[in-house]
Design a protein around this motif. Structure first.
Motif, PDB file in Angstrom:
ATOM      1  N   GLY A 179      15.545 -35.117  -2.611  1.00 52.09           N
ATOM      2  CA  GLY A 179      16.347 -33.916  -2.766  1.00 52.09           C
ATOM      3  C   GLY A 179      16.977 -33.778  -4.131  1.00 52.09           C
ATOM      4  O   GLY A 179      17.964 -33.055  -4.292  1.00 52.09           O
ATOM      5  N   ARG A 180      16.408 -34.433  -5.134  1.00 52.87           N
ATOM      6  CA  ARG A 180      16.961 -34.380  -6.480  1.00 52.87           C
ATOM      7  C   ARG A 180      16.305 -33.276  -7.305  1.00 52.87           C
ATOM      8  O   ARG A 180      15.215 -32.803  -6.995  1.00 52.87           O
ATOM      9  CB  ARG A 180      16.767 -35.733  -7.181  1.00 52.87           C
ATOM     10  N   ARG A 181      16.977 -32.906  -8.382  1.00 48.82           N
ATOM     11  CA  ARG A 181      16.443 -31.895  -9.279  1.00 48.82           C
ATOM     12  C   ARG A 181      15.144 -32.385  -9.924  1.00 48.82           C
ATOM     13  O   ARG A 181      15.014 -33.563 -10.286  1.00 48.82           O
ATOM     14  CB  ARG A 181      17.453 -31.586 -10.384  1.00 48.82           C
ATOM     15  N   ALA A 182      14.177 -31.481 -10.057  1.00 50.89           N
ATOM     16  CA  ALA A 182      12.930 -31.794 -10.752  1.00 50.89           C
ATOM     17  C   ALA A 182      13.037 -31.312 -12.194  1.00 50.89           C
ATOM     18  O   ALA A 182      13.261 -30.121 -12.436  1.00 50.89           O
ATOM     19  CB  ALA A 182      11.753 -31.118 -10.055  1.00 50.89           C
ATOM     20  N   TRP A 183      12.904 -32.229 -13.126  1.00 51.74           N
ATOM     21  CA  TRP A 183      12.936 -31.883 -14.552  1.00 51.74           C
ATOM     22  C   TRP A 183      11.493 -31.803 -15.049  1.00 51.74           C
ATOM     23  O   TRP A 183      10.740 -32.774 -14.956  1.00 51.74           O
ATOM     24  CB  TRP A 183      13.706 -32.935 -15.339  1.00 51.74           C
ATOM     25  N   VAL A 184      11.095 -30.642 -15.546  1.00 56.36           N
ATOM     26  CA  VAL A 184       9.713 -30.425 -15.948  1.00 56.36           C
ATOM     27  C   VAL A 184       9.625 -30.156 -17.443  1.00 56.36           C
ATOM     28  O   VAL A 184      10.617 -29.825 -18.096  1.00 56.36           O
ATOM     29  CB  VAL A 184       9.082 -29.245 -15.167  1.00 56.36           C
ATOM     30  N   VAL A 185       8.414 -30.282 -17.969  1.00 58.90           N
ATOM     31  CA  VAL A 185       8.153 -29.972 -19.371  1.00 58.90           C
ATOM     32  C   VAL A 185       7.966 -28.470 -19.520  1.00 58.90           C
ATOM     33  O   VAL A 185       7.204 -27.845 -18.769  1.00 58.90           O
ATOM     34  CB  VAL A 185       6.898 -30.708 -19.864  1.00 58.90           C
ATOM     35  N   GLY A 186       8.666 -27.859 -20.460  1.00 60.26           N
ATOM     36  CA  GLY A 186       8.454 -26.456 -20.770  1.00 60.26           C
ATOM     37  C   GLY A 186       9.151 -25.493 -19.830  1.00 60.26           C
ATOM     38  O   GLY A 186      10.103 -25.834 -19.124  1.00 60.26           O
ATOM     39  N   ASP A 187       8.643 -24.269 -19.809  1.00 61.84           N
ATOM     40  CA  ASP A 187       9.206 -23.182 -19.015  1.00 61.84           C
ATOM     41  C   ASP A 187       8.777 -23.348 -17.553  1.00 61.84           C
ATOM     42  O   ASP A 187       7.581 -23.260 -17.252  1.00 61.84           O
ATOM     43  CB  ASP A 187       8.702 -21.850 -19.574  1.00 61.84           C
ATOM     44  N   PRO A 188       9.708 -23.572 -16.634  1.00 59.79           N
ATOM     45  CA  PRO A 188       9.324 -23.770 -15.235  1.00 59.79           C
ATOM     46  C   PRO A 188       8.617 -22.571 -14.617  1.00 59.79           C
ATOM     47  O   PRO A 188       7.932 -22.717 -13.596  1.00 59.79           O
ATOM     48  CB  PRO A 188      10.668 -24.030 -14.529  1.00 59.79           C
ATOM     49  N   ASP A 189       8.782 -21.386 -15.228  1.00 57.23           N
ATOM     50  CA  ASP A 189       8.209 -20.180 -14.637  1.00 57.23           C
ATOM     51  C   ASP A 189       6.925 -19.712 -15.324  1.00 57.23           C
ATOM     52  O   ASP A 189       6.349 -18.692 -14.924  1.00 57.23           O
ATOM     53  CB  ASP A 189       9.244 -19.053 -14.653  1.00 57.23           C
ATOM     54  N   ALA A 190       6.474 -20.443 -16.342  1.00 58.70           N
ATOM     55  CA  ALA A 190       5.189 -20.114 -16.967  1.00 58.70           C
ATOM     56  C   ALA A 190       4.061 -20.453 -15.986  1.00 58.70           C
ATOM     57  O   ALA A 190       4.079 -21.505 -15.340  1.00 58.70           O
ATOM     58  CB  ALA A 190       5.018 -20.891 -18.262  1.00 58.70           C
ATOM     59  N   ARG A 191       3.095 -19.570 -15.877  1.00 59.73           N
ATOM     60  CA  ARG A 191       1.979 -19.776 -14.938  1.00 59.73           C
ATOM     61  C   ARG A 191       0.995 -20.776 -15.520  1.00 59.73           C
ATOM     62  O   ARG A 191       0.625 -20.692 -16.692  1.00 59.73           O
ATOM     63  CB  ARG A 191       1.303 -18.444 -14.623  1.00 59.73           C
ATOM     64  N   ARG A 192       0.554 -21.728 -14.675  1.00 60.79           N
ATOM     65  CA  ARG A 192      -0.341 -22.787 -15.125  1.00 60.79           C
ATOM     66  C   ARG A 192      -1.480 -22.962 -14.130  1.00 60.79           C
ATOM     67  O   ARG A 192      -1.360 -22.616 -12.954  1.00 60.79           O
ATOM     68  CB  ARG A 192       0.402 -24.126 -15.239  1.00 60.79           C
ATOM     69  N   GLY A 193      -2.573 -23.556 -14.607  1.00 62.74           N
ATOM     70  CA  GLY A 193      -3.661 -23.915 -13.726  1.00 62.74           C
ATOM     71  C   GLY A 193      -3.469 -25.326 -13.186  1.00 62.74           C
ATOM     72  O   GLY A 193      -2.946 -26.204 -13.879  1.00 62.74           O
ATOM     73  N   TRP A 194      -3.887 -25.539 -11.924  1.00 60.27           N
ATOM     74  CA  TRP A 194      -3.832 -26.853 -11.287  1.00 60.27           C
ATOM     75  C   TRP A 194      -5.190 -27.152 -10.679  1.00 60.27           C
ATOM     76  O   TRP A 194      -5.689 -26.382  -9.855  1.00 60.27           O
ATOM     77  CB  TRP A 194      -2.741 -26.892 -10.210  1.00 60.27           C
ATOM     78  N   SER A 195      -5.783 -28.261 -11.092  1.00 64.31           N
ATOM     79  CA  SER A 195      -7.122 -28.635 -10.621  1.00 64.31           C
ATOM     80  C   SER A 195      -7.011 -29.787  -9.631  1.00 64.31           C
ATOM     81  O   SER A 195      -6.575 -30.886  -9.992  1.00 64.31           O
ATOM     82  CB  SER A 195      -8.003 -29.047 -11.800  1.00 64.31           C
ATOM     83  N   TYR A 196      -7.401 -29.529  -8.398  1.00 63.47           N
ATOM     84  CA  TYR A 196      -7.377 -30.547  -7.340  1.00 63.47           C
ATOM     85  C   TYR A 196      -8.484 -31.560  -7.621  1.00 63.47           C
ATOM     86  O   TYR A 196      -9.638 -31.183  -7.856  1.00 63.47           O
ATOM     87  CB  TYR A 196      -7.600 -29.854  -6.006  1.00 63.47           C
ATOM     88  N   LEU A 197      -8.127 -32.842  -7.626  1.00 61.41           N
ATOM     89  CA  LEU A 197      -9.079 -33.841  -8.098  1.00 61.41           C
ATOM     90  C   LEU A 197     -10.407 -33.839  -7.331  1.00 61.41           C
ATOM     91  O   LEU A 197     -11.473 -33.967  -7.958  1.00 61.41           O
ATOM     92  CB  LEU A 197      -8.446 -35.233  -8.074  1.00 61.41           C
ATOM     93  N   PRO A 198     -10.434 -33.687  -6.001  1.00 62.08           N
ATOM     94  CA  PRO A 198     -11.741 -33.576  -5.336  1.00 62.08           C
ATOM     95  C   PRO A 198     -12.573 -32.397  -5.839  1.00 62.08           C
ATOM     96  O   PRO A 198     -13.808 -32.474  -5.888  1.00 62.08           O
ATOM     97  CB  PRO A 198     -11.371 -33.429  -3.861  1.00 62.08           C
TER      98      PRO A 198
END
Length: 313
Positions: free
Chosen positions: A182-201
């Motif tokens: 339940g802790r804050r997630a600290w991310v790199v860059g703008d949290p609201d910028a749209r990004r691609g995510w590739s599922y490893l399978p």
């Protein structure tokens, strides 16, 4: 069925080996240590061997008779400029000597700062060191292909996600412990910028297709992926974990710069700031139209990640 040789036993290499073996191929996984990947269930069609990925003669000998060689190597992030060129050169030489197709696991760095969704036809206009390294690798491979010396293709993926991915290999997977508590997630860059995510399978299935379908040759292909901002993705992961509402904040770039003095990885992240301060979206429509591959539904990805035990390498 044929022999397929994979160089690199990390998450990409190990998962691709399993996909190819499940399709009935014999698979030889080569690495510096020569042993199986940590935590993987051994498959009867997969064998392991030891090789120096910069030794073209050793690679060619180990890949004798192979239909395809897969470059799934992964040099340390801060040593791409020094470590990638000799590996890429040796891979090309081994593919030329054996006649095997060379399938390279690539990424989006070569495109530099995009002005819209990235396709395989987008210009390789990177100005940062890591992007130029990857662009040069592809340029040299494509030149060898066009000269008739070797047959090549490349898969390019967005950020990896999936239960097979160690925390230090994924911007999302490294946040799971914080989400669970339940802790804050600290991310790199703008949290609201749209990004691609590739599922490893999905990455592994794409590589397997590229190494077994001649339509793939002579060009790069994008892995079918899902687009989400980091805030959206982490909110959905937190909900799947049954955690409290997720708080997501971007780490100040000044903090990363200071941290980079002692930690080379952070210094390299700052060098590719353009990947995090604006939308960074992958378009894999050509892969879907040609091979019928699609991204695993995001809800299924989230559920698999939430149910997974942490992975180490």
């Amino acid at each position: 069925m044929a022999l397929h040789v994979i160089v690199g036993k990390g998450p990409v290499g190990a998962t691709t080996a399993e996909v190819l073996a499940d399709l009935g191929h014999d698979v030889r996984v080569l690495s510096r240590s020569g042993g199986p990947s940590t935590g993987r269930i051994e498959h009867g069609r997969i064998e392991h061997g030891r090789v120096d990925a910069t030794d073209a003669a050793a690679l060619a000998a180990a890949a004798d008779g192979a239909a395809a060689i897969y470059n799934a190597a992964n040099p340390p992030y801060h040593r791409w400029a020094s470590d990638w060129p000799p590996v890429a050169e040796a891979m090309l030489a081994a593919a030329e000597r054996t006649g095997a197709v060379l399938v390279t696991m690539g990424n989006l760095y070569g495109y530099g700062r995009p002005t819209g969704p990235m396709t395989p036809d987008s210009p390789l206009a990177a100005t940062d060191t890591k992007g130029r390294v990857r662009a040069q690798m592809w340029a040299e491979a494509l030149a060898a292909h066009e000269a008739g010396r070797v047959r090549v293709t490349e898969a390019r993926a967005a950020d990896f996600v999936g239960p097979q991915v160690p925390a230090d290999h994924s911007h999302l997977m490294r946040q799971l412990p914080a989400l669970r508590r339940g802790r804050r997630a600290w991310v790199v860059g703008d949290p609201d910028a749209r990004r691609g995510w590739s599922y490893l399978p999905d990455v592994a299935r794409t590589l397997a297709v590229l190494g077994t379908d001649e339509r793939a040759l002579g060009r790069a292909w994008h892995v079918p992926s899902t687009v989400r901002s980091q805030r959206q993705a982490l909110t959905e992961l937190g909900a799947a974990l049954g955690a409290p509402p997720v708080r997501v904040s971007g780490m100040p770039w000044g903090f990363l710069r200071v941290g980079g003095v002692a930690m080379p990885f952070l210094r390299e992240v700052v060098d590719v700031r353009h990947q995090f301060d604006q939308d960074y979206v992958i378009d894999a429509s050509a892969t879907t139209a040609t091979f019928g591959l699609t991204a695993t539904p995001w809800d299924d990805v989230v559920k698999a990640c939430a149910a997974a035990e942490p992975v180490t390498v």
